[in-house]
Scaffold this active site. Sequence first.
Site, PDB file in Angstrom:
ATOM      1  N   ALA A 193       0.800  -1.235   0.000  1.00 20.47           N
ATOM      2  CA  ALA A 193       0.000   0.000   0.000  1.00 20.47           C
ATOM      3  C   ALA A 193       0.826   1.275   0.000  1.00 20.47           C
ATOM      4  CB  ALA A 193      -1.005   0.035   1.136  1.00 20.47           C
ATOM      5  N   ALA A 194       2.136   1.175  -0.164  1.00 22.57           N
ATOM      6  CA  ALA A 194       2.945   2.400  -0.239  1.00 22.57           C
ATOM      7  C   ALA A 194       2.536   3.233  -1.458  1.00 22.57           C
ATOM      8  CB  ALA A 194       4.426   2.048  -0.318  1.00 22.57           C
ATOM      9  N   GLY A 195       2.397   2.578  -2.607  1.00 24.79           N
ATOM     10  CA  GLY A 195       1.976   3.299  -3.808  1.00 24.79           C
ATOM     11  C   GLY A 195       0.581   3.868  -3.669  1.00 24.79           C
ATOM     12  N   ASP A 196      -0.328   3.110  -3.047  1.00 26.85           N
ATOM     13  CA  ASP A 196      -1.694   3.600  -2.841  1.00 26.85           C
ATOM     14  C   ASP A 196      -1.703   4.812  -1.910  1.00 26.85           C
ATOM     15  OD1 ASP A 196      -2.661   1.527  -4.415  1.00 26.85           O
ATOM     16  OD2 ASP A 196      -2.944   0.189  -2.701  1.00 26.85           O
TER      17      ASP A 196
END
Length: 321
Positions: free
Chosen positions: A270-273
């Site tokens: 979820a880093a990109g999210d």
Amino acid sequence: MSDNAKSTDASNATQAAPRGRVTVVGSLNMDLVARAPRLPMPGETLAGHTFAQVPGGKGGNQAVAAARLGAQVAMIGCVGQDANGATLRASLEAEGIDCAALATSEHAPTGVALIIVDDASQNAIVIVAGSNAEVTPASIDAQEAMLARADVIVCQLETPPETVRAALAAGRRLGRTTILNPAPAANALPGDWFALIDYLIPNELEAATLTGMAIATPDDARRAAHALKARGARNVVITLGGQGVFALLDGDVDGKHLPSPKVDAVDTTAAGDTFIGGFAAELARGSAVADAIAFGQRAAAIAVTREGAQPSIPHRAEVTA
């Protein structure tokens, strides 16, 4: 000034701060997360460390990120008529997200994602779409008023492609800012999509799939960004994990590599999210693009220091502290 007065002033300042509107069109999954020493080889069975079941899906993650990071958020999606669906709906509502356009399938189960995270904080993910496949162009048509109220519309590729195109086209027709996170990217995007995209935000693997170029360095990302912009995307922002992002913005000839804050990563899920949610929230607030990128980077840097998808996403006060 008393502590109570200071607290009241801070609360009033937070309420007075402008909050843009973000509408997310996308997926909602229940994440089944196992941590293991490393990712397994084909045919191999590994003993894991821990297991957790947490709300996820790229659409859900980005909606939660945008809400926690300062935006008023609405979600267009679909869950199943099951316990997972009820949990996902409740978790979004607990974040203050408008779920009026979140449908419930009568036939398909809620989507799930099977996630393995290794001790180096890398992950491998298998997604079963379930009810996400029932988000259709008709779903988009039915929510014209909701889309018209948005400052920013965010899409990914975990719902049917015809639905994604319909959402991007609606955003263009309504004069809204559109963001496409082309994940997961299995093939090149249709050529007629690019003119509908204000901000194309792939990671390095997705950018490689879209362009056919291997991407390992910021210079590689520069070449890929130019190739994608040449196809019609107004702005291209390629996320590079620990190497930061490469941004090729409208009117910028060369583009710019923006290193990420240095942190000790625990889980990159979820880093990109988180980056996209924070970026969208700041754009909707009216911030300059460069400031929105920097804000998204700071939010993502906090997220990777925590385990899980939505549980790792920080709140605005943590990023602005």
